[in-house]
Each structure stands twice: as structure tokens, then as C-alpha cells.
Design an enzyme around this catalytic site. Structure first.
Site, mmCIF file in Angstrom:
data_model
loop_
_atom_site.group_PDB
_atom_site.id
_atom_site.type_symbol
_atom_site.label_atom_id
_atom_site.label_comp_id
_atom_site.label_asym_id
_atom_site.label_seq_id
_atom_site.Cartn_x
_atom_site.Cartn_y
_atom_site.Cartn_z
ATOM 1 N N GLY A 51 0.771 -1.249 0.000
ATOM 2 C CA GLY A 51 0.000 0.000 0.000
ATOM 3 C C GLY A 51 0.795 1.288 0.000
ATOM 4 C CD GLU A 106 1.113 1.098 6.787
ATOM 5 O OE1 GLU A 106 1.475 1.028 5.600
ATOM 6 O OE2 GLU A 106 0.748 0.109 7.439
ATOM 7 C CG ASP A 110 -8.638 0.302 9.414
ATOM 8 O OD1 ASP A 110 -9.448 1.222 9.553
ATOM 9 O OD2 ASP A 110 -8.983 -0.870 9.184
HETATM 10 P P1 IMP Z 1 -4.534 -1.907 10.339
HETATM 11 O O1 IMP Z 1 -5.980 -2.258 10.550
HETATM 12 O O2 IMP Z 1 -4.206 -0.568 10.961
HETATM 13 O O3 IMP Z 1 -3.634 -2.998 10.799
HETATM 14 O O4 IMP Z 1 -4.349 -1.718 8.777
HETATM 15 C C1 IMP Z 1 -3.966 -2.774 7.987
HETATM 16 C C2 IMP Z 1 -3.925 -2.469 6.538
HETATM 17 O O5 IMP Z 1 -5.249 -2.497 6.059
HETATM 18 C C3 IMP Z 1 -3.406 -1.122 6.067
HETATM 19 O O6 IMP Z 1 -2.004 -1.029 6.021
HETATM 20 C C4 IMP Z 1 -4.002 -1.093 4.681
HETATM 21 O O7 IMP Z 1 -3.189 -1.795 3.770
HETATM 22 C C5 IMP Z 1 -5.326 -1.794 4.878
HETATM 23 N N1 IMP Z 1 -6.434 -0.831 4.972
HETATM 24 C C6 IMP Z 1 -7.028 -0.343 6.067
HETATM 25 N N2 IMP Z 1 -7.995 0.536 5.756
HETATM 26 C C7 IMP Z 1 -8.007 0.602 4.403
HETATM 27 C C8 IMP Z 1 -8.775 1.355 3.451
HETATM 28 O O8 IMP Z 1 -9.656 2.177 3.770
HETATM 29 N N3 IMP Z 1 -8.467 1.146 2.146
HETATM 30 C C9 IMP Z 1 -7.501 0.275 1.721
HETATM 31 N N4 IMP Z 1 -6.754 -0.434 2.574
HETATM 32 C C10 IMP Z 1 -7.002 -0.269 3.901
HETATM 33 MG MG MG Z 2 -0.590 -1.027 4.366
#
Ligand code: IMP
Ligand code: MG
Length: 182
Positions: A51, A106, A110
Site C-alpha cells: 500500500g 505507511e 486503521d
Molecule cells: P490496520 O488495521 O491498521 O492494521 O491496517 C492494515 C492495513 O489495512 C493497512 O495497512 C491497509 O493496507 C489496509 N487498509 C485499512 N484501511 C483501508 C482502506 O480504507 N483502504 C484500503 N486499505 C485499507
Molecule cells: Mg498497508
């Protein structure tokens, strides 16, 4: 399954949330900030694939001081468009990082789970310092406590695509950030 229908592809792009111009402005601002903060210090940008690949390329080009880049990859497991909780590091940095100030680059924070795991893993290897810059932050969605040091945009709880961010591996190439039509 491969998506080949252009009309279907386009119909999922709901609306532009952040324009290319808005992104460019922030890149310039944060590029300057980082260049000042790390001036005279060994800097290693650590990008989290996939990403953050576009953000890494652009922020790197807005940083005017010498720096190196490295890549890591993590897989978080998803149920639809929400994280289910397991994080696996699938690509790690091979080099010794103890002589570097690390800046993790990053795409989006999320739930915070992915970055928390990566941050702790890198910290164990004793870099000189370690900070996080994120393109996007969705603080409403946080499950574990994690605060980035630099955030370009704080956004509401909506799934977004573009500028490196995907839905089912598509839309990473959009030059702006859009809301995804569920
Ligand atoms: P985490 O939930 O903070 O561990 O996020 C994990 C990963 O989910 C991020 O690095 C993104 O690659 C993906 N992600 C979270 N939210 C979104 C979104 O709104 N669009 C696309 N990818 C997302
Ligand atoms: Mg990511």
C-alpha cells in the site's frame, strides 16, 4: 477473480476524497519538515508494501537530504473490508538497522494492529530512533493504541482506494484518494 469490466470498475469509485493537488501540497510540507528534522543524521525510510509504495516514492522525492530506503511487507487478514486481527511479516529488512534513524512510511492506520507489530519488531533491533509517517489515519477505527508521529490526512471511517491503496488489489494506480462504493 480478475476484474476486466471497465464500467463495473469505475462504478465502485464513489467520490474523490483527497485530490492530487492536496496530496502534492502535503508532500512538500512534510518533505521539508523531515529534511529539517533529520538533517545530518543517517535516515532510513522503511516502507510497508504494498500500500505505501507510491507514498514512499513521492515522499522520498520531497526529502532533500541524503537517505536510504528499505521495504517490509505484512499481511493482515481481512473479512471483507475490515481487519480481522492476524498480522504476519512476509518480507523483512535484511540489513543492520542499528546505525540508522528509522522512519516507517505507511499508507493508512486503521485498527493499528499492523503497525504496532512492525514497530515492536523493528524496535527490538535497536535503531538510533524510530518514528512513523502515515499518509492517512482513521482514528475512529483504532483497536490497539498507536499514534503516528506524522499524519498527512485524518479521514473518517470509510473504506478508501487510490494512491497505493487497493480494494482486492485494484485501484492502487488512481492518482487521488477516493471513497470506495461498497
Ligand atoms: P490496520 O488495521 O491498521 O492494521 O491496517 C492494515 C492495513 O489495512 C493497512 O495497512 C491497509 O493496507 C489496509 N487498509 C485499512 N484501511 C483501508 C482502506 O480504507 N483502504 C484500503 N486499505 C485499507
Ligand atoms: Mg498497508
Amino acid at each position: 477473480m480478475a476484474l476486466t469490466d471497465v464500467l463495473e470498475y469505475k462504478s465502485k469509485i464513489r467520490r474523490t476524497l483527497i485530490t492530487q493537488e492536496q496530496i502534492s501540497e502535503k508532500l512538500k510540507e512534510y518533505g521539508e519538515l523531515i529534511s529539517e528534522e533529520y538533517s545530518g543524521k543517517p535516515l532510513l525510510l522503511v516502507s510497508i508494501l504494498k500500500g505505501a509504495f507510491i507514498f514512499l516514492g513521492d515522499i522520498s522525492r520531497n526529502i532533500t537530504i541524503p537517505h536510504e530506503i528499505a521495504f517490509m511487507a505484512a499481511q493482515s487478514y481481512f473479512e471483507g473490508t475490515s481487519s480481522s486481527g492476524t498480522v504476519n511479516i512476509t518480507l523483512d529488512i535484511a540489513q543492520d538497522i542499528s546505525e540508522y534513524n528509522l522512519l516507517i512510511v505507511e499508507d493508512i492506520i486503521d485498527t493499528g494492529r499492523t503497525l504496532k507489530v512492525i514497530f515492536e519488531r523493528l524496535k527490538e533491533r535497536h535503531p538510533l530512533s524510530i518514528k512513523v509517517i502515515t499518509l492517512l489515519d482513521k482514528p475512529e477505527r483504532r483497536v490497539v493504541k498507536f499514534e503516528p508521529d506524522y499524519t498527512l490526512f485524518t479521514i473518517p471511517d470509510h473504506f478508501v482506494i487510490g494512491y497505493g491503496l487497493d480494494c482486492g488489489e485494484y485501484y492502487r494506480n488512481l492518482p487521488y484518494i477516493a471513497e470506495y462504493q461498497e
